[in-house]
Design an enzyme around this catalytic site. Structure first.
Site, PDB file in Angstrom:
ATOM      1  N   THR A  35       0.833  -1.208   0.000  1.00 47.95           N
ATOM      2  CA  THR A  35       0.000   0.000   0.000  1.00 47.95           C
ATOM      3  C   THR A  35       0.867   1.258   0.000  1.00 47.95           C
ATOM      4  OG1 THR A  35      -1.671  -1.234   1.224  1.00 47.95           O
ATOM      5  CG2 THR A  35      -1.915   1.157   1.200  1.00 47.95           C
ATOM      6  N   HIS A  47       1.862   1.886  -3.465  1.00 49.17           N
ATOM      7  CA  HIS A  47       0.749   2.449  -4.253  1.00 49.17           C
ATOM      8  C   HIS A  47       0.510   3.923  -3.903  1.00 49.17           C
ATOM      9  CE1 HIS A  47      -0.140  -1.347  -6.009  1.00 49.17           C
ATOM     10  NE2 HIS A  47      -0.491  -1.921  -4.886  1.00 49.17           N
ATOM     11  N   GLU A  52       2.679  -0.902   9.520  1.00 47.45           N
ATOM     12  CA  GLU A  52       2.932  -2.277   9.978  1.00 47.45           C
ATOM     13  C   GLU A  52       4.127  -2.214  10.918  1.00 47.45           C
ATOM     14  OE1 GLU A  52       3.639  -4.555   6.399  1.00 47.45           O
ATOM     15  OE2 GLU A  52       1.624  -4.199   5.656  1.00 47.45           O
ATOM     16  N   CYS A  92     -20.601   2.127  16.008  1.00 49.91           N
ATOM     17  CA  CYS A  92     -21.465   2.199  14.819  1.00 49.91           C
ATOM     18  C   CYS A  92     -22.138   0.845  14.564  1.00 49.91           C
ATOM     19  CB  CYS A  92     -20.651   2.634  13.597  1.00 49.91           C
ATOM     20  SG  CYS A  92     -19.553   1.366  12.951  1.00 49.91           S
ATOM     21  N   CYS A 134     -15.962  -0.676  10.104  1.00 50.24           N
ATOM     22  CA  CYS A 134     -16.424   0.483  10.888  1.00 50.24           C
ATOM     23  C   CYS A 134     -16.702   1.690   9.985  1.00 50.24           C
ATOM     24  CB  CYS A 134     -15.361   0.848  11.926  1.00 50.24           C
ATOM     25  SG  CYS A 134     -15.724   2.389  12.796  1.00 50.24           S
ATOM     26  N   ILE A 171       1.862 -11.202   1.555  1.00 52.78           N
ATOM     27  CA  ILE A 171       0.600 -11.766   2.072  1.00 52.78           C
ATOM     28  C   ILE A 171       0.315 -13.116   1.426  1.00 52.78           C
ATOM     29  CG2 ILE A 171      -1.899 -11.417   2.237  1.00 52.78           C
ATOM     30  CD1 ILE A 171      -1.362  -9.022   3.563  1.00 52.78           C
ATOM     31  N   ARG A 190      10.335 -13.083  -7.845  1.00 50.89           N
ATOM     32  CA  ARG A 190       9.417 -13.639  -6.847  1.00 50.89           C
ATOM     33  C   ARG A 190       9.181 -15.130  -7.066  1.00 50.89           C
ATOM     34  NH1 ARG A 190       5.170  -8.939  -4.824  1.00 50.89           N
ATOM     35  NH2 ARG A 190       6.800  -7.873  -3.670  1.00 50.89           N
TER      36      ARG A 190
HETATM   37 ZN   LIG Z   1      -0.258  -2.916   4.882  1.00 50.21          ZN
HETATM   38 ZN   LIG Z   2     -17.506   1.757  14.131  1.00 52.19          ZN
END
Ligand SMILES: [Zn+2]
Ligand SMILES: [Zn+2]
Length: 339
Positions: A43, A46, A65, A97, A108, A177, A202
């Protein structure tokens, strides 16, 4: 006021290492953490790309992380203490919520993404709510503890499906991941396990782990090989790239399960819906970590899988750009920053 070095996302394509004030606790539920290690996530690649593949708020310190030691705490903090080592769920939730009440804090309506929309951990210090801090043993190498967040996401995906010893599975994409999912599947007694990857470095890296048959679908007939070896196709297919739903549906056996893990907001795929209908497939999405940090901490502390094998580099904050470039080229796997 005391300063620290931090990696600040200033706007499209602009990540700057600079001096900023050390953050302060402003609410009674918060803790100040001295960051020991912060892993670079896809991320982050990106966010800092131009054009960006993921949107972050300008003037935010990136890094989500991580692990570190609690140095200060607010008056209402009672789950963790000063001196504890913790890992952090970067997606803080409101707890009130409709989704939080349905036990889906990862959905959330007021989620706060640390290191994306709020200041994160590519810095010496970071402030978070104690609600999202989880104690982890000091016997663990900080570089490995920093992998708790992606591991908690991988565990969330696996918890959604009923994988049993002797089953077969395909994991598409062998980034961190994908490899964590493959390691967890291997550990759970999967019979036939396949990793699909197209980036040459990879492919070699995944082969070196020795836990799965690694197939480059550009050079080899993945469907033919998997169909031949399993007889009917894979029981489970995990797409960790965010774009391979068509291939996933194709590789799954009748009555099998497809798990959609990665996020690629650009991906649009034309799919024959009747394939899912007539093969009676189950298609399951999975997003972030959902109450899976305690499980991730246990997996790390028990050394159930060899996360050390995924760490390809450990660098200083000044080398963050080099680390991001290595990941963008598909070379590094897990790169750990020690601020
Ligand atoms: Zn991450
Ligand atoms: Zn929430």
């Amino acid at each position: 006021m005391e300063n620290m070095k931090a990696a600040v996302f200033e706007g499209v394509g602009k990540l700057v290492i600079k001096e900023v004030p050390v953050p302060k606790i402003t609410r009674p539920d918060q803790v100040l953490i001295e960051v020991e290690a912060c892993s670079i996530c896809g991320t982050d690649v990106h966010i800092t790309a131009n054009p960006p593949g993921y949107i972050a708020t300008p003037n935010t310190i990136l890094g989500h992380e991580f692990c570190g030691i609690i140095r200060e705490k607010g008056s209402q903090v009672d789950q963790v203490d000063i001196g504890d080592r913790v890992v952090v769920n970067p997606n803080n939730y409101c707890g009130k919520c409709a989704y939080c009440r349905k036990n889906l804090p990862n959905q959330c309506e007021h989620i706060e993404a640390l290191g994306i929309d709020y200041d994160g951990a590519f810095a010496k210090y970071c402030v978070v709510s104690d609600k999202v801090a989880y104690k982890i043993s000091k016997d663990i190498d900080p570089a490995i503890a920093a992998c708790a967040e992606p591991l908690a996401c991988a565990v969330n995906g696996l918890n959604k499906v009923d994988v049993k010893p002797g089953d077969s599975a395909v994991v598409i994409g062998s980034g961190p991941i994908g490899l964590m999912i493959a390691m967890l599947l291997h550990k759970s007694g999967i019979d036939k396990l396949y990793l699909l990857e197209t980036a040459a470095k990879r492919v070699e890296f995944a082969k070196g782990l020795g836990i799965a048959k690694v197939i480059n679908p550009i050079e080899e007939d993945a469907k033919g090989m998997i169909a031949h070896e399993t007889g009917i196709g894979a029981d489970f297919v995990f797409d960790v790239t965010g774009s391979q739903i068509v291939t996933s549906v194709d590789l799954a056996r009748k009555g099998g399960t497809v798990v959609l893990f990665g996020v690629n907001k650009q991906a649009r795929r034309e799919i024959a819906q009747c394939e899912i209908t007539t093969k009676e497939l189950r298609v399951q999405g999975t997003w972030l970590a959902n109450a899976t940090f305690p499980q991730a901490v246990k997996i790390i502390e028990s050394k159930a899988i060899d996360l050390r094998a995924l760490i390809t580099d450990e660098i200083g904050l000044d080398q963050l750009h080099t680390g991001l470039e290595s990941l963008a080229r598909g070379e590094g796997i897990k790169i750990i920053v020690r601020p």
